[in-house]
Design a protein around this motif. Sequence first.
Motif, PDB file in Angstrom:
ATOM      1  N   HIS A  39       0.866  -1.183   0.000  1.00 32.61           N
ATOM      2  CA  HIS A  39       0.000   0.000   0.000  1.00 32.61           C
ATOM      3  C   HIS A  39       0.902   1.233   0.000  1.00 32.61           C
ATOM      4  O   HIS A  39       1.053   1.946   1.007  1.00 32.61           O
ATOM      5  N   ALA A  40       1.492   1.524  -1.150  1.00 33.12           N
ATOM      6  CA  ALA A  40       2.494   2.591  -1.244  1.00 33.12           C
ATOM      7  C   ALA A  40       1.881   3.973  -1.049  1.00 33.12           C
ATOM      8  O   ALA A  40       2.478   4.853  -0.403  1.00 33.12           O
ATOM      9  N   ASP A  41       0.701   4.213  -1.623  1.00 26.72           N
ATOM     10  CA  ASP A  41       0.088   5.546  -1.527  1.00 26.72           C
ATOM     11  C   ASP A  41      -0.205   5.910  -0.075  1.00 26.72           C
ATOM     12  O   ASP A  41       0.057   7.043   0.370  1.00 26.72           O
ATOM     13  N   GLU A  42      -0.751   4.951   0.677  1.00 26.89           N
ATOM     14  CA  GLU A  42      -1.065   5.202   2.080  1.00 26.89           C
ATOM     15  C   GLU A  42       0.217   5.438   2.884  1.00 26.89           C
ATOM     16  O   GLU A  42       0.262   6.289   3.781  1.00 26.89           O
ATOM     17  N   ALA A  43       1.272   4.669   2.551  1.00 30.08           N
ATOM     18  CA  ALA A  43       2.555   4.875   3.231  1.00 30.08           C
ATOM     19  C   ALA A  43       3.101   6.266   2.950  1.00 30.08           C
ATOM     20  O   ALA A  43       3.655   6.934   3.844  1.00 30.08           O
ATOM     21  N   LEU A  44       2.941   6.741   1.716  1.00 29.04           N
ATOM     22  CA  LEU A  44       3.390   8.092   1.363  1.00 29.04           C
ATOM     23  C   LEU A  44       2.623   9.145   2.158  1.00 29.04           C
ATOM     24  O   LEU A  44       3.197  10.160   2.586  1.00 29.04           O
ATOM     25  N   TRP A  45       1.317   8.920   2.358  1.00 28.96           N
ATOM     26  CA  TRP A  45       0.517   9.889   3.121  1.00 28.96           C
ATOM     27  C   TRP A  45       1.063   9.996   4.545  1.00 28.96           C
ATOM     28  O   TRP A  45       1.224  11.104   5.073  1.00 28.96           O
ATOM     29  N   PHE A  46       1.343   8.869   5.174  1.00 30.63           N
ATOM     30  CA  PHE A  46       1.873   8.899   6.540  1.00 30.63           C
ATOM     31  C   PHE A  46       3.284   9.496   6.570  1.00 30.63           C
ATOM     32  O   PHE A  46       3.667  10.141   7.547  1.00 30.63           O
ATOM     33  N   LEU A  47       4.041   9.292   5.503  1.00 29.74           N
ATOM     34  CA  LEU A  47       5.368   9.902   5.426  1.00 29.74           C
ATOM     35  C   LEU A  47       5.265  11.422   5.439  1.00 29.74           C
ATOM     36  O   LEU A  47       5.961  12.108   6.201  1.00 29.74           O
ATOM     37  N   ASN A  48       4.372  11.958   4.604  1.00 31.35           N
ATOM     38  CA  ASN A  48       4.189  13.412   4.550  1.00 31.35           C
ATOM     39  C   ASN A  48       3.608  13.948   5.861  1.00 31.35           C
ATOM     40  O   ASN A  48       3.998  15.019   6.339  1.00 31.35           O
ATOM     41  N   ASP A  49       2.669  13.182   6.449  1.00 33.04           N
ATOM     42  CA  ASP A  49       2.067  13.619   7.697  1.00 33.04           C
ATOM     43  C   ASP A  49       3.112  13.672   8.817  1.00 33.04           C
ATOM     44  O   ASP A  49       3.120  14.606   9.632  1.00 33.04           O
ATOM     45  N   ALA A  50       3.998  12.701   8.845  1.00 34.24           N
ATOM     46  CA  ALA A  50       5.041  12.672   9.873  1.00 34.24           C
ATOM     47  C   ALA A  50       5.973  13.862   9.727  1.00 34.24           C
ATOM     48  O   ALA A  50       6.349  14.509  10.731  1.00 34.24           O
ATOM     49  N   LEU A 104       6.786   1.058  -4.333  1.00 33.46           N
ATOM     50  CA  LEU A 104       6.467   1.695  -5.617  1.00 33.46           C
ATOM     51  C   LEU A 104       7.049   0.896  -6.782  1.00 33.46           C
ATOM     52  O   LEU A 104       6.387   0.720  -7.819  1.00 33.46           O
ATOM     53  N   CYS A 105       8.263   0.420  -6.614  1.00 31.82           N
ATOM     54  CA  CYS A 105       8.893  -0.350  -7.693  1.00 31.82           C
ATOM     55  C   CYS A 105       8.167  -1.670  -7.931  1.00 31.82           C
ATOM     56  O   CYS A 105       8.048  -2.137  -9.069  1.00 31.82           O
ATOM     57  N   LYS A 106       7.669  -2.277  -6.871  1.00 29.72           N
ATOM     58  CA  LYS A 106       6.934  -3.533  -7.035  1.00 29.72           C
ATOM     59  C   LYS A 106       5.652  -3.314  -7.818  1.00 29.72           C
ATOM     60  O   LYS A 106       5.181  -4.205  -8.534  1.00 29.72           O
ATOM     61  N   GLU A 107       5.074  -2.107  -7.697  1.00 27.64           N
ATOM     62  CA  GLU A 107       3.867  -1.777  -8.450  1.00 27.64           C
ATOM     63  C   GLU A 107       4.182  -1.229  -9.837  1.00 27.64           C
ATOM     64  O   GLU A 107       3.267  -0.863 -10.586  1.00 27.64           O
ATOM     65  N   PHE A 122      13.293  -1.834 -12.321  1.00 33.11           N
ATOM     66  CA  PHE A 122      13.529  -1.713 -13.768  1.00 33.11           C
ATOM     67  C   PHE A 122      13.629  -3.094 -14.418  1.00 33.11           C
ATOM     68  O   PHE A 122      13.090  -3.328 -15.505  1.00 33.11           O
ATOM     69  N   CYS A 123      14.324  -3.990 -13.759  1.00 35.61           N
ATOM     70  CA  CYS A 123      14.500  -5.340 -14.329  1.00 35.61           C
ATOM     71  C   CYS A 123      13.178  -6.085 -14.406  1.00 35.61           C
ATOM     72  O   CYS A 123      12.942  -6.846 -15.356  1.00 35.61           O
ATOM     73  N   ARG A 124      12.305  -5.898 -13.419  1.00 36.48           N
ATOM     74  CA  ARG A 124      10.987  -6.549 -13.455  1.00 36.48           C
ATOM     75  C   ARG A 124      10.164  -6.082 -14.650  1.00 36.48           C
ATOM     76  O   ARG A 124       9.351  -6.840 -15.182  1.00 36.48           O
ATOM     77  N   LEU A 125      10.372  -4.823 -15.051  1.00 34.86           N
ATOM     78  CA  LEU A 125       9.633  -4.276 -16.193  1.00 34.86           C
ATOM     79  C   LEU A 125      10.372  -4.466 -17.515  1.00 34.86           C
ATOM     80  O   LEU A 125       9.914  -3.983 -18.557  1.00 34.86           O
TER      81      LEU A 125
END
Length: 820
Positions: free
Chosen positions: A408-419, A438-441, A474-477
């Motif tokens: 859940h990268a987007d939610e993690a980013l929200w908590f990062l900005n909030d912190a 993010l890279c996994k997605e 990058f390699c996964r893609l």
Amino acid sequence: MLNLRVNRLLRRPFIRFSACPISNGESDASFSTSSSGNTGFNHGPEREGVSSQEDDHLRKFRQLGLGKSPALNTTSVGEAEFGEIRNPRFNRFDEIDELGEEEEEDEDDDGNGISGDERDDDFAVLESFGKIPQSREEASRFDVEEDESRHPLVRETNRLIGLRSSWNPKHEGQMRNLLRSLKPSQVCAVLRSQDDERVALKFFYWADRQWRYRHDPIVYYSMLEVLSKTKICQGARRVLLLMKRRGIHRTPRAFSLVMVSYSRAGQLRDALKVLTLMQRAGVEPDLLICNTAIDVFVRANRLEKALRFIERMQVVGIAPDVVTYNCMIRGYCDLHRVEEAIELLEAMPSKGCLPDKVSYYTIMGFLCKEKRIVEVRHLMEKMAKEHGLVPDQVTYNTLIHMLTKHNHADEALWFLNDAEEKGFRIDKVGYSAIVHALCKEGRMSEAKDLINEMLSKGHCPPDVVTYTAVVNGFCRLGGVDKAKKLLQVMHTHGYKPNTVSYTALLNGLCRTGKSLEAREMMNMSEEQWWSPNSITYSVLMHGLRREGKLSEACDVVREMILKGFFPGPVEINLLLQSLSRDGKTHEARKFMEECLNKGCAINVVNFTTVIHGFCQNDELDAALSVLDDMYLINKHADVFTYTTLVDALGKKGRIAEATELMKKMLHKGIDPTPVTYRTVIHRYCQMGKVDDLVAILEKMILRQKCRTVYNQVIEKLCGLGKLEEADKLLGKVLRTASRSDAKTCYILMDGYLKKAVPLSAYKVACRMFSRNLIPDVKMCEKLSKRLVLEGKVEEADQLMLRLVERGHISPQSSKQSMVS
């Protein structure tokens, strides 16, 4: 003669003090010592110069219980006096076969231990709270605060233990001298510093048997603490029993550590049986052992019983603490009952116990997994307002890692900005976790933006882990060229790519069909100052295998083994399958034998793969020779091995050999599977060997019952057009008169109708009626018409009359069907 009697009299007192060794349950040999200087290990009590009469004397003394004196923790002096000589090896230990009396008492009459929820034996230990008069030693008495791991004596002891594969009497003499010089805290340091806990346990038992040495109580607790972090539960139990024999006071903490070890091993019922052992030992329970028991209940998903246990605790006067409730909260979350976990969290203050951050983090972790972020924010506010637990940097880091773990990268980013808005600094570990998510997605541009943000802020610059996550993305893609450029960027920023970075790039090359380029890059690893690991070799091997470059893949495995990395049976099996599919079965066999000789773990599946390859190529003699090789190296064939060979032999018409092989399999106690039954039935019916088939099926049924075995035979014979043979077996099917039997009869009747033999189909229908099986009405109507056409009007009338008698058709419809 007089001298002989004197010698015997002198020996007897020593026999009285012989201490029987206690089994560690994990090993089959042990350290040994003797006064004669011959030391090491053996696989049994091989004494020299002892008459059978003297051995009988020794056995009688032990049966009288005189060999269990706690005064001496040592191998019997009598044994030393008798000059026991053992093979000087350290990596094998004697099987020590002695159990405490609790071992037998703790079992139920049927040997199955404690049964489910019908019994409350698990709660009986609580009844002894406050009723057991005993000396109460503080548990802190057994805590070792001193760190002695760097003491010269400890280091020297560890060095000698490391030489155990080449031990000799001199080494053991040095070890004995060191042991007498070690303080209890230093012995504990030796136990804790072993990489392999089994080695620590073997040292513990060896030391316990030494003359003029006795373990301090803190050593027993330290040994139990080491074992509680492993699955060596039987060893922990025997240490507990040894404490009883040596007269060591056992606190609830000792039993708790044994329970934890059982719990780690997944033996939850045995873990709970430790409570019964504790009750019989007369040890009063405390909050620690109660919390351990509740944790075991929770891990076994028996929350209702855990709740009842908490109620009993409170009745006897043991108040639950925050650890107790945190266990229950975790149990609710594990069972997806998060609403009940929240209710318990809210009810904790009324129960006299305030929740802590762990209580909240447990529920938040589940909510993060379910992507219920609004509720997570609500809990964070509740932490601060109601209980004064202000979310801090640890809280935000924990949430970020929970969310990224579940992608859940987007939610993690929200908590990062909030912190960061609240003044907290998230470290590079948190940033790297988000980059990885993010890279996994596949969101590479956002990952690059986040790395640039890390560089611009300065307080948490990206490290090699962060860059490696992007390389892997990058390699996964399929963007291998971008991954290569990023490795160069890492160098410019002063970060040297490590083995994980290069392995990710090699994986990308192999996935895009560039395995040879990956091979060249790995060959240059020394020039680029990195060392391939086992994963690197596996990635390259599978890449070459997928591209059909099997010879190069085998070379990679050989190089891998040469470097000390041994591929597992699954990896080897994939390569063996590829070789066999390409018709290179002889190369597969040679490669498997080469891996076996070099120490790889080759199992029965690998042998079966090679055997299957030979069978596919019609090389049955070679396949049978591989089976013989398995016996020679003590690798036991399984049911799939035998089924493969029987199928191949039956296909070639070698029924006699197939029969002997099946008899051999059954004689070895291997149960046939449904696939084995189908294979045998198909091949024997195909060759028309029905009598041989029935004989072998009767032997197979004795090992593993199959209710529909004869149904399968009849249906297979009908499919092959061998109706007479099928009719002979109909009696075996009609013994049970089940639905599957009726279906089989329909198939046989339909086969007779197709062959224009309606009278035989009529006889099958009559046999069905006699077994109270009603044939299909439509099939009977069809059969009746065919019988009339054949001039068998009486049989046709009789067939329809039986259906009328049983109420399946009316008389009018019966007449209409006859007229039509």
